[in-house]
Write an enzyme that holds these catalytic residues in place. Sequence first.
Site, PDB file in Angstrom:
ATOM      1  N   ASN A 185      12.733 -13.864  28.636  1.00 39.31           N
ATOM      2  CA  ASN A 185      13.726 -14.712  29.302  1.00 39.31           C
ATOM      3  C   ASN A 185      14.789 -13.916  30.056  1.00 39.31           C
ATOM      4  OD1 ASN A 185      12.846 -17.323  28.921  1.00 39.31           O
ATOM      5  ND2 ASN A 185      13.961 -17.625  27.011  1.00 39.31           N
TER       6      ASN A 185
ATOM      7  N   LYS B  16      11.458 -13.749  22.402  1.00 48.20           N
ATOM      8  CA  LYS B  16      11.545 -14.661  23.535  1.00 48.20           C
ATOM      9  C   LYS B  16      12.534 -14.134  24.584  1.00 48.20           C
ATOM     10  CE  LYS B  16      11.620 -19.324  25.089  1.00 48.20           C
ATOM     11  NZ  LYS B  16      11.707 -20.757  24.848  1.00 48.20           N
TER      12      LYS B  16
ATOM     13  N   ALA C  65      11.612 -31.053  29.727  1.00 48.47           N
ATOM     14  CA  ALA C  65      10.208 -30.659  29.800  1.00 48.47           C
ATOM     15  C   ALA C  65       9.679 -30.274  28.420  1.00 48.47           C
ATOM     16  CB  ALA C  65      10.047 -29.494  30.777  1.00 48.47           C
TER      17      ALA C  65
END
Lengths: 324, 324
Positions: free
Chosen positions: A192, A188, A15
Amino acid sequence: MLAGVTSIAIIGTGAVGGYYGGLLARAGHDVRFLMRRDLEAVRERGLDIRSPGGDFVLSRPAVFAAAEDIGAVDWVICSLKATALSEARALVSPCVGPQTRILVLMNGLGIEEQFGEWFGRSRVFGGMAFVCINRGEPGVIHHLDYGRVSIGHLEDDAAQLRELQLLLESGGIEVASSPNLRYARWEKLCWNIPFNGLSVAGGGIGTRLIVEDEALRQTAEQAMREVVSVANADLAELGSRSRLDVDEVVRWMFLQTDSMGDYRTSMALDYVAGRPLEVEAILGEAWRRAKQLGVPTPTLAALYSLVRVADLRRRGLIQTIPTE
Amino acid sequence: MLAGVTSIAIIGTGAVGGYYGGLLARAGHDVRFLMRRDLEAVRERGLDIRSPGGDFVLSRPAVFAAAEDIGAVDWVICSLKATALSEARALVSPCVGPQTRILVLMNGLGIEEQFGEWFGRSRVFGGMAFVCINRGEPGVIHHLDYGRVSIGHLEDDAAQLRELQLLLESGGIEVASSPNLRYARWEKLCWNIPFNGLSVAGGGIGTRLIVEDEALRQTAEQAMREVVSVANADLAELGSRSRLDVDEVVRWMFLQTDSMGDYRTSMALDYVAGRPLEVEAILGEAWRRAKQLGVPTPTLAALYSLVRVADLRRRGLIQTIPTE
């Protein structure tokens, strides 16, 4: 090479690689996609990107089954899953010539250092995509929301970093600069770890349940606060003056997640599909770093242990209690 | 009533009720079992107890499908699942005469207080069984290890408590006295929260993986330490001078669990069978008490939230992400 046209190899067209590579190809760059699962579908029907920023189809993108056929390029964007790290060197190498630079768009702490050892530090960049994105049927990518990429250079070379920023911006990609790569990695992980972690530990649940259920939300917030603690201890030890502001991180991440709809994290999708999870890159390395630094992280430890078990269980590598 | 023979109603003949009731019946007491699932099997083949302390079969135990048929007894032992608490009053009432006393052998904080409201406080006792026990095929109970019961009286009446102790000991049951009921409840939760919690949050795993995997063991220990913190804050607020020693609790509980083999917790068995979990009695009430007392319990919160999700998911009450 035509002026303004850059050759780019996308190593790992999931993706993330498909979406950002697609944007760069649409802008006229010479983008060459290495892909497995979707290869035949994309050859037949093109690469179809559905996005609130505008749907588009690359009708005849340059797709490859082998990195050897791609050849040396100006830029490699390595967007493999962290679980495929052991294959990364062999897949990236054929695309690397003397001038090639490499943007590592993968999860994991210290992953750019690994690429630096393989290919030389001065050509390695790291990127963190803050994006809600899923693969659909073969050849289709569903971009749902966000899309900003935080970038850094492994040796903090500002001039080189500026070149990467201009390249990405030429594709219409929003680019954020971080004080340094490590800071961006931790930022991040602040999202996550709680959300990928709980989405799997909860057995394959979306983000809405996590933010709406009181106990789950509290657990997500606690995990996030622990990650910020480890991050700041890590940054301090590495001599960085940058610090994450814990309340600001929590406020901002939850604000974004609250407005995200019922997002399915990449790890939850891997889980329900029975694919290996990025458990070490996302949770394990942060947990080990916390241990080294002596930072208490009970929630991170719980999530790490449970996601690891979920990964092993889902792939049949540990035995669970049989149903009666 | 013959001298020395006591009439006892076992309300809820699962593994715990069947095992302790079986021991008391074997000793000659007039034990009357209320049972559902195993009723026909026990009528046909008796109640079969397999135990390292000696196998035995009650070939014609007094078994009942309705509490009304049992009538008033000297002692009621209520060993229903905590998830059946809403039915407990109706099931126990028919067995309660003016002199009847009630031993509540169920999970849950404050559960004796509930029985005290229903039946009068002076007749209510609480018991915590520290026992490894599973139901097998209908009519068969597998006793694996341990068996000690900690008992207390709701009003701390030592003379009455002594009578209960003698009754249980007449069946060969090891009885431990606790400083008070509340202390004993918390002591049991020190094991139940980490091990029942992780066995379900891990997707139906046994205790061996929990004690042998570094991250899972760390999480279990952290949860146990948090439970001790809440317990001591709770006991202090209730005016008790008893305190749990955190290191001693951790040492002792892990020592026992390490030697337990790969035990399947009752909650994990309920989970894999799709039965409702005792999530509020074991985790939820402790979590809420911690919140009231302002004791930080990140691991408990994570386990509570994930076990709740597992319970709802397993029973189809929340949607998970479908497989591709």
